[in-house]
Write a protein that holds these residues in place. Structure first.
Motif, PDB file in Angstrom:
ATOM      1  N   VAL A  66       0.868  -1.180   0.000  1.00  0.00           N
ATOM      2  CA  VAL A  66       0.000   0.000   0.000  1.00  0.00           C
ATOM      3  C   VAL A  66       0.899   1.222   0.000  1.00  0.00           C
ATOM      4  CG1 VAL A  66      -1.597   1.369   1.402  1.00  0.00           C
ATOM      5  CG2 VAL A  66      -1.995  -1.084   1.101  1.00  0.00           C
ATOM      6  N   ALA A  67       0.541   2.247  -0.762  1.00  0.00           N
ATOM      7  CA  ALA A  67       1.328   3.485  -0.823  1.00  0.00           C
ATOM      8  C   ALA A  67       0.667   4.591  -0.015  1.00  0.00           C
ATOM      9  CB  ALA A  67       1.496   3.931  -2.275  1.00  0.00           C
ATOM     10  N   PHE A  68       1.494   5.433   0.580  1.00  0.00           N
ATOM     11  CA  PHE A  68       1.034   6.644   1.267  1.00  0.00           C
ATOM     12  C   PHE A  68       1.780   7.816   0.646  1.00  0.00           C
ATOM     13  CE2 PHE A  68       1.025   9.124   5.555  1.00  0.00           C
ATOM     14  CZ  PHE A  68       0.040   9.980   5.072  1.00  0.00           C
ATOM     15  N   ARG A  90       0.512  -3.731   8.628  1.00  0.00           N
ATOM     16  CA  ARG A  90       1.424  -4.848   8.859  1.00  0.00           C
ATOM     17  C   ARG A  90       0.720  -6.021   9.535  1.00  0.00           C
ATOM     18  NH1 ARG A  90       6.430  -2.474  11.042  1.00  0.00           N
ATOM     19  NH2 ARG A  90       5.157  -2.148  12.904  1.00  0.00           N
ATOM     20  N   GLU A  91      -0.233  -5.704  10.402  1.00  0.00           N
ATOM     21  CA  GLU A  91      -0.974  -6.758  11.098  1.00  0.00           C
ATOM     22  C   GLU A  91      -1.652  -7.729  10.139  1.00  0.00           C
ATOM     23  OE1 GLU A  91      -3.812  -5.057  13.720  1.00  0.00           O
ATOM     24  OE2 GLU A  91      -2.317  -4.298  15.144  1.00  0.00           O
ATOM     25  N   VAL A  92      -2.048  -7.223   8.977  1.00  0.00           N
ATOM     26  CA  VAL A  92      -2.760  -8.077   8.017  1.00  0.00           C
ATOM     27  C   VAL A  92      -1.916  -8.376   6.781  1.00  0.00           C
ATOM     28  CG1 VAL A  92      -5.072  -7.441   8.789  1.00  0.00           C
ATOM     29  CG2 VAL A  92      -3.938  -6.037   7.076  1.00  0.00           C
ATOM     30  N   GLY A  93      -0.610  -8.131   6.897  1.00  0.00           N
ATOM     31  CA  GLY A  93       0.303  -8.587   5.855  1.00  0.00           C
ATOM     32  C   GLY A  93       0.642  -7.607   4.752  1.00  0.00           C
ATOM     33  N   TYR A  94       0.315  -6.319   4.932  1.00  0.00           N
ATOM     34  CA  TYR A  94       0.650  -5.332   3.901  1.00  0.00           C
ATOM     35  C   TYR A  94       1.907  -4.567   4.276  1.00  0.00           C
ATOM     36  CZ  TYR A  94      -3.836  -5.934   1.535  1.00  0.00           C
ATOM     37  OH  TYR A  94      -4.897  -6.460   0.840  1.00  0.00           O
ATOM     38  N   ARG A  95       2.701  -4.230   3.265  1.00  0.00           N
ATOM     39  CA  ARG A  95       3.883  -3.385   3.423  1.00  0.00           C
ATOM     40  C   ARG A  95       3.505  -1.955   3.009  1.00  0.00           C
ATOM     41  NH1 ARG A  95       6.749  -5.916   0.230  1.00  0.00           N
ATOM     42  NH2 ARG A  95       7.928  -7.209   1.700  1.00  0.00           N
ATOM     43  N   LEU A  96       3.950  -0.948   3.777  1.00  0.00           N
ATOM     44  CA  LEU A  96       3.638   0.448   3.475  1.00  0.00           C
ATOM     45  C   LEU A  96       4.802   1.099   2.737  1.00  0.00           C
ATOM     46  CD1 LEU A  96       1.631   2.817   3.833  1.00  0.00           C
ATOM     47  CD2 LEU A  96       2.876   3.408   5.929  1.00  0.00           C
TER      48      LEU A  96
END
Length: 337
Positions: A66-68, A90-96
């Motif tokens: 996911v991008a910010f 991160r809790e659900v497996g996404y990298r920021l």
């Protein structure tokens, strides 16, 4: 001399005693045969096989990223948002992934348009200007988008915002209650959404307190420390003032530098209020009174909105407004009565 070759799916299949297609199904979660999954994973660990992220994204149509996109990664208000967004993802497996736009409209448009390349599964965007080009790009994004900031109602994307106009009014009213009557305002750029809202709120506060607008007490600069320092120095050179309201904490900290350089005591000679209530406000000297716009809460809500979209839980666009609040510290006088 070349190094050792990277383990392949062929090696995993040989050790597990299954076909290559079975390895692929097991690693991508496309089989209900738990015994085979266990054998394949054990074989992959034994040979040191690491699945290709690119290959997995082609198979699953998901990147796990996911991008910010924000104006300035170094701004403490955005860092506060990141501290809420990243753990929830991160809790659900996404990298920021973080991207600084420098408030460049073209860059922001390109960020949205490039979503069609599927390099991320979702985007959190925080623009300080919203143009017709933004609205067009957000009309049908390729992946879910959440915007932190003010958006026109016709833009059908999830949106979490704050009321910085009300926050600016709270700042002026607090300064007035502490005895200030010549309240200066150092704003950001006038063509930005926060700049417009905070200038309107400054004027609201003056009216509420029975004070007239004096243009000699207003400076438009940039949302940075140096700009705040220089703008405050110009105000001190031409105006008799007893308070400065900075449109964000960086501006207010710059104003405090200018006041100290001019030999003015804070808050005895000049009171100062900032906005955003960042960690910088807590650690300044003296500690800075600041209006909180709920940066952490907005980040948390934005992350939850995006995750809801990624799980296909929401249908209509969501709109959430986080109310401002005043945190009083030692840069303003105690209000009595």
């Amino acid at each position: 001399m070349s190094g050792p070759s990277r383990p392949t799916i062929y090696a995993v299949a040989k050790v597990a005693g299954v076909s290559i297609s079975s390895v692929s199904r097991a690693l991508n979660g496309n089989t209900s045969n738990l015994d085979m999954v266990a054998r394949v994973k054990a074989a992959a660990e034994q040979v040191g096989y690491v699945p290709s992220a690119v290959a997995q994204s082609l198979t699953t149509q998901q990147t796990g990223q996911v991008a910010f996109a924000m104006e300035d990664i170094g701004n403490a208000a955005y860092l506060a948002m990141v501290r809420e967004i990243q753990p929830r993802l991160r809790e659900v497996g996404y990298r920021l992934l973080l991207h600084a736009t420098g408030a460049d409209v073209q860059d922001e448009i390109e960020v949205v348009e490039s979503l069609a390349q599927k390099y991320v599964d979702g985007l959190i965007l925080c623009p300080i200007r919203v143009t017709s080009r933004h609205i067009a790009a957000l009309r049908d994004p390729a992946v879910p988008v959440v915007v932190i900031g003010q958006l026109p109602d016709e833009v059908a994307v999830d949106n979490v915002r704050t009321d910085s106009r009300l926050g600016a009014r709270l700042a002026v009213e607090h300064l007035h209650a502490g005895g200030a009557r010549r309240i200066a305002f150092v704003n950001g750029p006038a063509d930005t959404i926060p700049g417009q809202a905070r200038y309107a709120g400054y004027q609201d506060g003056l009216r509420t307190c029975g004070l007239g607008l004096d243009d000699t007490l207003v400076e438009f600069a940039d949302f940075q420390v140096g700009a705040g320092r220089d703008a405050a120095a110009r105000l001190l050179a031409r105006s008799d003032l007893d308070a400065i309201f900075g449109a964000n904490d960086l501006i207010a900290l710059g104003a405090m530098h200018a006041l100290r350089s001019a030999g003015r005591s804070i808050p005895d000679d000049v009171q100062v209020v900032g906005m955003d209530d960042t960690t910088l406000a807590e650690t300044s000297f003296p500690p800075l009174t600041s209006v909180s716009l709920g940066s952490r809460e907005r980040g948390r809500i934005a992350a939850d909105m995006l995750l809801g979209r990624l799980r296909a839980e929401a249908n209509v666009p969501q709109r959430v407004t986080v109310a401002p609040s005043l945190t009083v510290r030692e840069s303003t006088r105690e209000v009595t009565g």
